[in-house]
Design a protein around this motif. Sequence first.
Motif, PDB file in Angstrom:
ATOM      1  N   GLY A 138      59.861  55.113  42.388  1.00 46.69           N
ATOM      2  CA  GLY A 138      59.780  54.559  41.043  1.00 46.69           C
ATOM      3  C   GLY A 138      60.111  55.600  39.987  1.00 46.69           C
ATOM      4  O   GLY A 138      60.783  55.312  38.988  1.00 46.69           O
ATOM      5  N   GLU A 139      59.629  56.827  40.211  1.00 48.03           N
ATOM      6  CA  GLU A 139      59.961  57.916  39.297  1.00 48.03           C
ATOM      7  C   GLU A 139      61.466  58.182  39.305  1.00 48.03           C
ATOM      8  O   GLU A 139      62.083  58.372  38.248  1.00 48.03           O
ATOM      9  CB  GLU A 139      59.230  59.189  39.705  1.00 48.03           C
ATOM     10  CG  GLU A 139      57.746  59.210  39.389  1.00 48.03           C
ATOM     11  CD  GLU A 139      57.131  60.563  39.732  1.00 48.03           C
ATOM     12  OE1 GLU A 139      57.520  61.554  39.098  1.00 48.03           O
ATOM     13  OE2 GLU A 139      56.285  60.614  40.653  1.00 48.03           O
ATOM     14  N   ALA A 140      62.060  58.192  40.506  1.00 50.95           N
ATOM     15  CA  ALA A 140      63.497  58.446  40.619  1.00 50.95           C
ATOM     16  C   ALA A 140      64.309  57.373  39.899  1.00 50.95           C
ATOM     17  O   ALA A 140      65.428  57.632  39.428  1.00 50.95           O
ATOM     18  CB  ALA A 140      63.906  58.524  42.090  1.00 50.95           C
ATOM     19  N   LEU A 141      63.731  56.169  39.775  1.00 54.43           N
ATOM     20  CA  LEU A 141      64.416  55.068  39.095  1.00 54.43           C
ATOM     21  C   LEU A 141      64.151  55.058  37.593  1.00 54.43           C
ATOM     22  O   LEU A 141      64.630  54.174  36.889  1.00 54.43           O
ATOM     23  CB  LEU A 141      63.994  53.738  39.712  1.00 54.43           C
ATOM     24  CG  LEU A 141      64.486  53.496  41.154  1.00 54.43           C
ATOM     25  CD1 LEU A 141      63.824  52.259  41.748  1.00 54.43           C
ATOM     26  CD2 LEU A 141      66.000  53.356  41.193  1.00 54.43           C
ATOM     27  N   GLY A 142      63.347  56.023  37.112  1.00 55.35           N
ATOM     28  CA  GLY A 142      63.185  56.173  35.672  1.00 55.35           C
ATOM     29  C   GLY A 142      61.798  55.953  35.108  1.00 55.35           C
ATOM     30  O   GLY A 142      61.558  56.222  33.929  1.00 55.35           O
ATOM     31  N   LEU A 143      60.852  55.474  35.920  1.00 56.91           N
ATOM     32  CA  LEU A 143      59.493  55.289  35.422  1.00 56.91           C
ATOM     33  C   LEU A 143      58.784  56.639  35.330  1.00 56.91           C
ATOM     34  O   LEU A 143      59.138  57.587  36.027  1.00 56.91           O
ATOM     35  CB  LEU A 143      58.707  54.365  36.358  1.00 56.91           C
ATOM     36  CG  LEU A 143      59.182  52.919  36.471  1.00 56.91           C
ATOM     37  CD1 LEU A 143      58.390  52.193  37.560  1.00 56.91           C
ATOM     38  CD2 LEU A 143      59.047  52.187  35.139  1.00 56.91           C
TER      39      LEU A 143
END
Length: 283
Positions: free
Chosen positions: A191-196
Motif C-alpha cells: 500500500g505504501e509502494a502504491l502511494g498511501l
Amino acid sequence: MSQATLAFIGAGNMSGAIMGGLVANGYPSDFILASGRTPAKLLNLKDALGIRVATSNVEAVREAQVVVLGVKPQVLETVCRELAGQLDHKPLIISVAAGIGVDTIGEWLDEELPIVRCMPNTPSSLGVGASGLFANEYTSDLHRVLAEKIMNAIGITTWVADEDLINAVTAVSGSGPAYYFMFMEAMAKAGEALGLSAEQSLTLTVQTALGAARMAKESGLAPDELKRRVMSPKGTTERAVLTFEQGGLHELTLSAMTACADRGRELAAELSTPAVANEDSHE
C-alpha cells in the motif's frame, strides 16, 4: 466444574490468560491456585484475579482435581518428576507445553493419569484463541468436558483423535497468527509502494483483516465463496487473485505448513530427551 480446584504450575502468559478467562467467565477464583518462581508475578495475579498462589509446586497440586502444566517445554520433565508420587488422587493433567506427548508426560509423572495435551495460540491472551486437544486412554468423557470448558475460556477448542494431528493444529492455528501478520506486513508495504502513507496503509490493512475474519466466522459461507462474492468478472479483485494463484500461493502455503508440522515432530523428539540439570522448574 464450579467445585473443581485448578492448580496452574507456571504463572506465565498462557497460564495467566487461561486463569483470567476463567475468572471473567464466572469461575470462582477461590478454586484457582497458581505456583511459580516469581513472587511479584504471583502477587500481581492474586491482586488482579483474586486467585490463591504458592511457591511450591507440590503444595499447589495437593488438593487439585485439575493440574495445568504451563511451564516451558524444556523444563517440563523436571517439573513432572518433582510431582511424581504426589498425584495419587488422580487429577486431570492438562499440558499446554508444546512438543511433549502424553505418553512422555505420563512416564515422567510415573502414574496412569488422565492427560490432555493442548496446543493453544497467542490470540488466546485476548480470549479469541484456537486450541487443539488430544486425550490419552485414561481420560473419561467427564475429563474431556472439563478440559474443554477450561480451554474454552480463552477461545474455541477442537479435539483430534490422533496425537500426531496436534502437529497439523500447530501448522494451522498454533503458528497461523504469524502467517497472517506476515501477509498484513506485505499488504501494508505494498500500500505504501502504491502511494498511501504508512499509517493509512497499515490502518486499512488491519481493519480489512478484522472485517474479513468476521465475515468468514459469521456468514456461514466457505472462504472460496466469500472470495467469489468480492470478485467481479474481469474486475480489479479478479486480477489480483489470479496473480496470487499464478504465483503459486496455494502450493507455497501447503509447503510452509508441512514444514511447520515436520518441525513439530522434530522438536517432540528433541524435547523427549532427559532434562538438563539445574533448569528453572517453574516458568
